[in-house]
Design an enzyme around this catalytic site. Structure first.
Site, PDB file in Angstrom:
ATOM      1  N   LYS A 186       0.843  -1.204   0.000  1.00 17.55           N
ATOM      2  CA  LYS A 186       0.000   0.000   0.000  1.00 17.55           C
ATOM      3  C   LYS A 186       0.876   1.252   0.000  1.00 17.55           C
ATOM      4  O   LYS A 186       0.629   2.196  -0.747  1.00 17.55           O
ATOM      5  CB  LYS A 186      -0.921  -0.006   1.229  1.00 17.55           C
ATOM      6  CG  LYS A 186      -2.072  -1.009   1.097  1.00 17.55           C
ATOM      7  CD  LYS A 186      -2.808  -1.259   2.400  1.00 17.55           C
ATOM      8  CE  LYS A 186      -3.842  -2.364   2.183  1.00 17.55           C
ATOM      9  NZ  LYS A 186      -4.516  -2.794   3.404  1.00 17.55           N
ATOM     10  N   GLN A 198      -4.563  -1.457   9.558  1.00 14.57           N
ATOM     11  CA  GLN A 198      -4.553  -2.794   8.954  1.00 14.57           C
ATOM     12  C   GLN A 198      -5.206  -3.806   9.900  1.00 14.57           C
ATOM     13  O   GLN A 198      -4.906  -3.851  11.092  1.00 14.57           O
ATOM     14  CB  GLN A 198      -3.100  -3.208   8.643  1.00 14.57           C
ATOM     15  CG  GLN A 198      -2.962  -4.517   7.888  1.00 14.57           C
ATOM     16  CD  GLN A 198      -3.545  -4.478   6.471  1.00 14.57           C
ATOM     17  OE1 GLN A 198      -3.571  -3.437   5.817  1.00 14.57           O
ATOM     18  NE2 GLN A 198      -4.016  -5.621   5.992  1.00 14.57           N
ATOM     19  N   ASP A 221     -11.060   3.037   4.195  1.00 14.51           N
ATOM     20  CA  ASP A 221     -11.556   1.654   4.116  1.00 14.51           C
ATOM     21  C   ASP A 221     -13.079   1.615   3.959  1.00 14.51           C
ATOM     22  O   ASP A 221     -13.636   0.578   3.591  1.00 14.51           O
ATOM     23  CB  ASP A 221     -11.203   0.889   5.402  1.00 14.51           C
ATOM     24  CG  ASP A 221      -9.936   0.059   5.265  1.00 14.51           C
ATOM     25  OD1 ASP A 221      -9.684  -0.464   4.171  1.00 14.51           O
ATOM     26  OD2 ASP A 221      -9.211  -0.068   6.274  1.00 14.51           O
TER      27      ASP A 221
HETATM   28  N1  GUN Z   1      -7.057  -6.703   6.109  1.00 15.62           N
HETATM   29  C1  GUN Z   1      -7.468  -7.463   5.062  1.00 15.62           C
HETATM   30  N2  GUN Z   1      -8.187  -6.712   4.194  1.00 15.62           N
HETATM   31  C2  GUN Z   1      -8.217  -5.453   4.699  1.00 15.62           C
HETATM   32  C3  GUN Z   1      -8.775  -4.236   4.239  1.00 15.62           C
HETATM   33  O1  GUN Z   1      -9.433  -4.140   3.196  1.00 15.62           O
HETATM   34  N3  GUN Z   1      -8.560  -3.146   5.042  1.00 15.62           N
HETATM   35  C4  GUN Z   1      -7.867  -3.225   6.214  1.00 15.62           C
HETATM   36  N4  GUN Z   1      -7.746  -2.107   6.928  1.00 15.62           N
HETATM   37  N5  GUN Z   1      -7.330  -4.353   6.654  1.00 15.62           N
HETATM   38  C5  GUN Z   1      -7.503  -5.449   5.894  1.00 15.62           C
END
Ligand code: GUN
Length: 302
Positions: free
Chosen positions: A62, A106, A129
């Site tokens: 990311k 995350q 998100d």
């Molecule tokens: N962990 C797995 N998928 C995601 C996601 O889309 N966002 C976040 N913040 N954590 C994740």
């Protein structure tokens, strides 16, 4: 006549998520340049608690992608022992920092931390998100809010493949907060007829056969086979399952790709389908968040 027969596939379309994600990232670069002309550099803060190896890879990807498209990125790594109070304090600090436009914590978080309390603490305008209840509620009302990246990416793939989705019957397999539920809301916004099925549904295969579109997000390797589909269905496979096969590690989806391929009109492969779209839409959401905050600052200052 099925509405889907308007989309007459002479051959099977393998939906190229990598190519579409690259296109989305080009759009993001363009939007970043426009914001920079107004003196704004979009900024994404990513918070990781603990040492989960998969999460470390996701976070690194990311941050790297953000830099590639001109988004400033901040990375905060904390040991698994971090207290909930300390994490909430970090979020408060990022909420108050006007140079930060997007905040991503995350998941999963260590067990002693209440995930909902953390996600609810993020300023909804910085919630890239789309997990905050204000954004979840806004989406279900069809408002223009920040929406979860994976299902939003799936809608882009569907619209690029089919055009207008109005009137098509979409079956969503899975009811998670991250994919299944927001997918239902996004498909309704596109005027689809939507059926959602899950692990407790009866006659699962029969219900899936109703779908002009089938979105599989269950986390069960190759569960959806040809018996679940009607001829010419468009299949979006959200699953990313690591399995061992013939002594090798493999990445497979929730759909039995080889089994369904002869009967679909279009399908996303795994890998290279939905996966690249998630990060691309995280970047798109960060830019959207920066635009929202700029518009708000502007409207309150006049
Ligand atoms: N962990 C797995 N998928 C995601 C996601 O889309 N966002 C976040 N913040 N954590 C994740």
């Amino acid at each position: 006549m099925s509405l889907l027969s308007q989309f007459t596939a002479s051959e099977i379309t393998v939906i190229d998520g990598k190519a579409t994600a690259a296109q989305v990232l080009e759009e993001v670069k363009h939007d970043v340049a426009a914001l920079q002309q107004q003196g704004i550099t979009p900024c994404l803060a990513v918070v990781l608690v603990g040492e989960d190896p998969a999460s470390q890879v996701y976070v690194r990807n990311k941050v790297e992608k953000a830099l590639m498209v001109g988004i400033r990125s901040l990375e905060f790594r904390f040991p698994a022992e971090l207290s909930q109070t300390e994490l909430l304090a970090k979020i408060d600090e990022l909420n108050a920092d006007q140079s930060v436009h997007g905040i991503l914590v995350q998941l999963p978080l260590p067990k002693h931390i209440d995930e909902t309390a953390v996600l609810e603490r993020i300023d909804p305008k910085k919630d890239v998100d789309g997990f905050h209840s204000e954004n979840v509620g806004g989406l279900s009302q069809g408002r223009d809010v920040l929406t979860p990246c994976t299902p939003t990416g799936c809608i882009r793939l569907l619209k690029d493949t089919l055009g207008d989705l109005t009137g098509l019957h979409a079956v969503v397999v899975g009811r998670s907060n991250i994919v299944g539920k927001p997918m239902v809301a996004l498909l309704l916004k596109e005027n689809c007829t939507v059926t959602v099925v899950h692990s407790k549904s009866q006659d699962l295969a029969q219900l899936c056969q109703l779908g002009d579109i089938v979105v599989a997000a269950v986390g069960r390797p190759r569960m959806i086979n040809a018996s679940y589909l009607k001829t010419n269905a468009v299949v979006i496979d959200v699953g990313i399952n690591r399995i061992q096969e013939n002594g090798k590690n493999r990445l497979v989806g929730d759909v039995d790709y080889d089994d369904v391929l002869p009967m679909v009109s279009a399908i996303t492969p795994v890998p290279g389908g939905v996966g690249p779209m998630t990060i691309a839409y995280l970047m798109k959401n960060t830019v959207h968040a920066a635009q929202l905050q700029h518009a708000q600052a502007h409207s309150t200052s006049v």
